[in-house]
Design a protein around this motif. Structure first.
Motif, mmCIF file in Angstrom:
data_model
loop_
_atom_site.group_PDB
_atom_site.id
_atom_site.type_symbol
_atom_site.label_atom_id
_atom_site.label_comp_id
_atom_site.label_asym_id
_atom_site.label_seq_id
_atom_site.Cartn_x
_atom_site.Cartn_y
_atom_site.Cartn_z
ATOM 1 N N GLY B 340 0.095 9.642 7.348
ATOM 2 C CA GLY B 340 -1.147 9.768 6.583
ATOM 3 C C GLY B 340 -1.066 9.115 5.212
ATOM 4 O O GLY B 340 -2.075 8.696 4.642
ATOM 5 N N LEU B 341 0.141 9.003 4.669
ATOM 6 C CA LEU B 341 0.324 8.347 3.367
ATOM 7 C C LEU B 341 -0.106 6.889 3.428
ATOM 8 O O LEU B 341 -0.543 6.314 2.432
ATOM 9 C CB LEU B 341 1.794 8.402 2.939
ATOM 10 N N LEU B 342 0.038 6.293 4.593
ATOM 11 C CA LEU B 342 -0.297 4.876 4.752
ATOM 12 C C LEU B 342 -1.782 4.686 5.010
ATOM 13 O O LEU B 342 -2.332 3.622 4.738
ATOM 14 C CB LEU B 342 0.506 4.277 5.907
ATOM 15 N N ARG B 343 -2.407 5.740 5.533
ATOM 16 C CA ARG B 343 -3.815 5.665 5.906
ATOM 17 C C ARG B 343 -4.708 5.881 4.684
ATOM 18 O O ARG B 343 -5.704 5.226 4.495
ATOM 19 C CB ARG B 343 -4.089 6.739 6.959
ATOM 20 N N ASP B 344 -4.340 6.853 3.854
ATOM 21 C CA ASP B 344 -5.175 7.197 2.699
ATOM 22 C C ASP B 344 -5.079 6.125 1.624
ATOM 23 O O ASP B 344 -4.199 5.276 1.643
ATOM 24 C CB ASP B 344 -4.732 8.543 2.107
ATOM 25 N N GLU B 345 -5.987 6.225 0.653
ATOM 26 C CA GLU B 345 -5.898 5.355 -0.516
ATOM 27 C C GLU B 345 -4.582 5.646 -1.230
ATOM 28 O O GLU B 345 -4.119 6.779 -1.243
ATOM 29 C CB GLU B 345 -7.073 5.633 -1.470
#
Lengths: 366, 366
Positions: B340-345
């Motif tokens: 999710g760290l890569l997906r979010d801004e």
């Protein structure tokens, strides 16, 4: 003193690494790390290898993983605490350093939490590419936590997996995984049990976190020709496979002395036959013998993979101008006069964006 | 997520540490680290101890030194490269980390180059306070490099040394030491040979850098009642004392399994009698028996001393508001969702001056 002599260290924070992976692309990072791992495994005998140093407590483990060749020393700090989610912390957190063997100067300090997930998945793909049947398309993914997306994408990109069967004892974890993988070209099915997920799979990846001798896979679940990518059993007292699964398979490991202590093979006699993967990569060992053989990659995570990942990430950071220089080691006009640092006026802080010293970063990671 | 759950790490750079030592005062730092070392040595059996992991190359050594008690894991990275001055680099460079055993979260990352010189001197003083004759006033200081000023001041402050006899094969090193110690309440004399420096000394400190089996002290130089503080022999193949010096003395070490490999006693049979210093501090062993006995502290540097030094420096940094928070480990809203760290801004950088989070630093170093 000249810049050449300044022992500056490039620092890649967790935010820097997120930025790096977003800009380079996750698939490109996985492929890049996989390529570097293969390259380093082909230089197997050039490395000074040792089993990692582990410090166990009732709730987890903290490990130091050093390795060196003639030019670079690398180490990783990594923990494994299955109950960390209760504190809002990842199960596995890591960081690492690349240093010059010639002088001992630390050249790169990097987060390795995100990077460990990438390198573990890259390692799984490197092994599966040699050990799984070439027509493998369906993978069971048992354990849908922090590492699972990376395993799915690495095996999609580098092995050709197109269908995933998901299972986790925590349904929320599977829901998260399914949501994260939506639109990634993978056909997903959430399953109600391990047995259901495994049935008909070409590759079975186990990546569970529980620190105990668990039986995630029993012999009855295994079908001819399967490749088992056993990632979660990586600590004394932490296994995932029933011994019967290992007995009926050809078992491959990273570094035998460490795997005997930490891998699923810790359950087996000391003379249980295993093959180190570098032998397969080098062509000394054929790997999979035929389409009906069951193969197991008993992965525990070896320092050489971190050496490779640190090198790749350091080079990519230099290429993208990400990271900053930190002063982990003091600059001294006279290296025999450490005391002089206290006498003179304090130096100005040495922070510079790494973009302005790309050459330095390059050489840091070369 | 709450700040409590944020695995922020306090970072003390080399510049921060210089500032810290200047503000706290070098004598206060040496005394503080010495006090903390004594406290930790009195908890000897609470620590999970191991000999350090060393990676040797033809030009030097890189070591990892881990140790843990029930609450804190510490490790130090440290090198030893006697030829580093030719590259404008210190012989010894170091940094280290304190982490929570309960979660594996790294809480303090600190330079340890300057700190190692302080803790090594503090350790020498802790030992000499118990092993040297109480009326010791004159010390020979053989090897006048980066560590020598710290040894001089620690032994002045904590043991009562008032006269120094200096010798180094490099006259410039002795000149530097003499200049640095001017006005520090010590009577100094530069000597033309080791023998001249040693003659009449109460304490002899050897802190030479050459990585070989050297004979800095021979049996003929030793006088009754001397205490020998042997600091430089700390690596396989790197010794300073002739075996005859050890044979005629009562020998004390930090941690016997490590000292047998690395100390001057590496030259002696495996059953050569030595006493671990904690036994003297605890009152189980009397230390020096009489005013004519020759005592040797065969110091190699043990991880527990770094655990103590990291703890003291972390507490002092919090007290003085020095240091900054870095994001060595990613902050995740859901620790099972690293992807999710890569997906979010991307998150905003997490730098804050440690002064604004003194409570956090305090708990980091408690």
């Amino acid at each position: 003193m000249s810049t050449d002599r300044h022992p500056a260290t490039v620092y890649l924070s967790a935010s820097d690494m997120i930025r790096l992976v977003r800009r380079k692309g996750l698939s490109a990072c996985i492929a890049g790390v996989a390529g570097r791992i293969e390259r380093e495994f082909l230089r197997w005998h050039e490395f000074d290898k040792s089993a990692r140093l582990a410090c166990h407590s009732p709730v987890g483990v903290i490990e130091l993983m050093p390795i060196a060749d003639a030019s670079r020393f690398a180490f990783k700090y990594v923990n494994g605490h299955p109950g960390n989610h209760r504190h809002g912390l990842p199960t596995v957190m890591a960081f690492g350093v690349l240093a010059d063997v010639a002088t001992g100067a630390p050249r790169l300090l990097s987060e390795l939490t995100l990077t460990t997930a990438i390198r573990t998945a890259a390692m799984s793909a490197v092994a599966a590419r040699r050990l799984a049947r070439p027509d493998s398309r369906r993978m069971a993914l048992i354990g849908n936590g922090a590492q699972s997306e990376f395993q799915a994408l690495a095996l999609r990109d580098l092995v050709g997996i197109r269908e995933l069967r998901l299972f986790d004892i925590d349904p929320a974890a599977s829901a998260k995984l399914a949501a994260n993988l939506a639109g990634q070209g993978l056909e997903l099915r959430r399953c109600a049990s391990v047995a259901e997920a495994v049935r008909g799979a070409d590759i079975v990846t186990t990546v569970t976190a529980d620190k105990r001798n668990a039986t995630i896979l029993s012999a009855a679940m295994i079908e001819p020709g399967m490749h088992i990518n056993a990632v979660g059993g990586d600590c004394p007292g932490k296994t995932e496979l029933h011994p019967g699964v290992l007995e009926a398979a050809a078992v491959f490991v990273e570094y035998e002395p460490q795997s005997r202590l930490e891998g699923d093979i810790q359950q087996m006699p000391a003379d249980f036959p295993v093959t180190e993967l570098w032998q397969v990569l080098e062509g000394r060992h054929p790997g999979r013998r035929d389409a009906r053989q069951v193969t197991v990659f008993d992965s525990v995570g070896f320092a050489l993979e971190d050496h490779a990942a640190l090198t790749f990430m350091g080079e990519t950071a230099a290429e993208l101008g990400i990271g900053e220089l930190i002063e982990l080691v003091p600059r001294t006009a006279d290296p025999k006069d450490l005391f002089g640092l206290l006498r003179d006026e304090p130096q100005a802080p040495a922070r510079r964006a790494a973009a302005t010293v790309a050459d330095g970063c390059m050489s840091a990671a070369a």
